[in-house]
Design an enzyme around this catalytic site. Sequence first.
Site, short mmCIF file in Angstrom:
data_model
loop_
_atom_site.label_atom_id
_atom_site.label_comp_id
_atom_site.label_asym_id
_atom_site.label_seq_id
_atom_site.Cartn_x
_atom_site.Cartn_y
_atom_site.Cartn_z
N TYR A 148 -19.31 -22.49 -17.22
CA TYR A 148 -20.57 -22.51 -17.94
C TYR A 148 -21.36 -23.79 -17.61
CZ TYR A 148 -23.59 -22.92 -22.05
OH TYR A 148 -24.66 -23.08 -22.89
N ASP A 173 -11.32 -21.00 -21.46
CA ASP A 173 -12.57 -20.65 -22.14
C ASP A 173 -12.63 -19.13 -22.19
OD1 ASP A 173 -15.18 -20.01 -22.86
OD2 ASP A 173 -16.07 -21.71 -21.80
N LYS A 216 -21.49 -16.78 -29.23
CA LYS A 216 -21.60 -15.56 -28.43
C LYS A 216 -20.93 -14.39 -29.17
CE LYS A 216 -23.33 -18.75 -25.87
NZ LYS A 216 -22.59 -19.48 -24.86
#
Length: 386
Positions: A104, A176, A201
């Site tokens: 990310y 993650d 999210k």
Amino acid sequence: MAKKTQHKFATKVIHSGGHPDEETGAIMPPIYQTSTYVQSSPGKHKGYEYTRSHNPTRSRLEECLADLESAKYALVASSGLAIASLILHAIPEGSTILCGDDVYGGTYRLLTTVFNKTHNVVFIDTTDLKRVEEKLKELKPTLFWIESPTNPLLKITDIKKATALAKKYKAMSIVDNTFMSSYFQKPIELGADVVFHSMTKYLNGHSDVVGGCLMTNKKSFYDKVWTLQNSMGPSQSPFDSWLVLRGLKTLAIRMEAHQKNAKKVAQYLEKHPKVERVVYPGLKSHPQHRIAKSQMSGFGGMITFFLKGDIKKSRKFLEKVKLFALAESLGGVESLIEHPAIMTHASIPKTVREELGIFDNLIRLSVGIEDCDDLIEDLEKAFKSI
Ligand SMILES: *Cc1c(COP(=O)(O)O)cnc(C)c1O
């Protein structure tokens, strides 16, 4: 320490951490919107002194989250990157961090502009296990940071094998798990020491909260990050914790709906003449489809595709979609579309981006749970306009 239950996932999201309010019987947890707690005598309290340290609404959320990934401990903070920062502060200065090269954008920025001052940060393609082993052996990292699937290229790392290698070379492994959510992938069961999520999210799922969490069975590590959270202060507000608790209740059915739509959209894109290539872990054409199938119980709602054409065409396409909202973030009930090179991954230098495969014609979709026919019609109209 959270209670582990034997319940199935769809029961856990609704019941773990939950019990009727003792005073009123209220079935839903109260929002303990309080900063402090009354003590009966100095130092005599009911486990709660100050909301930066502990809050009953947040505790319920942590209990639920821990159970979802078969972990003993969970810690919630005010954003995903707040949790990442706590994790990185918890390892000694001068440590080496071996990190996936397609993580990310915000994680990349955190590692390359903040923690590079105190730690030695090395990026690597974590799907290449031979390279991973070489680097683990050579650099003896304290931390091995894996994102799988990655963002935005949806590369899949074999979590079982990668975390076993980390163990062999005494590195703590972190996964993650934001893209799959705890519903489709359980990294602790696959061997990870710590699981990390941006709750912003899928876990919350309604695009109305920013938050992060970690789950682990390692008590000493949990104690360290909790102490850091209390010392540094990025605790989540009781109201936001309550919203995530509420969002979590539908995680199982939401993820099924995301996946069902994403599969249809991916198949539609794969056949489209204006599309160069589609990346979705559920497609047989995905390079790591077999690993995905073996470690995930589903393929999620994220799709990446390459449009035939240049940045101008991509821009036009993104301006023409209506139902797909042009926005950063992902994992909400509504469909989103974005352009990583200009938006989420702009903090990564262009040369590095292109080495990774994040080209100017790459578009990322977060497929929501609307009626899929409407979503495909929206894309079709945008294709016709370019
Ligand atoms: C959004 C995201 C993060 C960062 O979380 P925030 O809640 O935005 O701080 C980390 N990892 C992944 C994969 C993400 O999508």
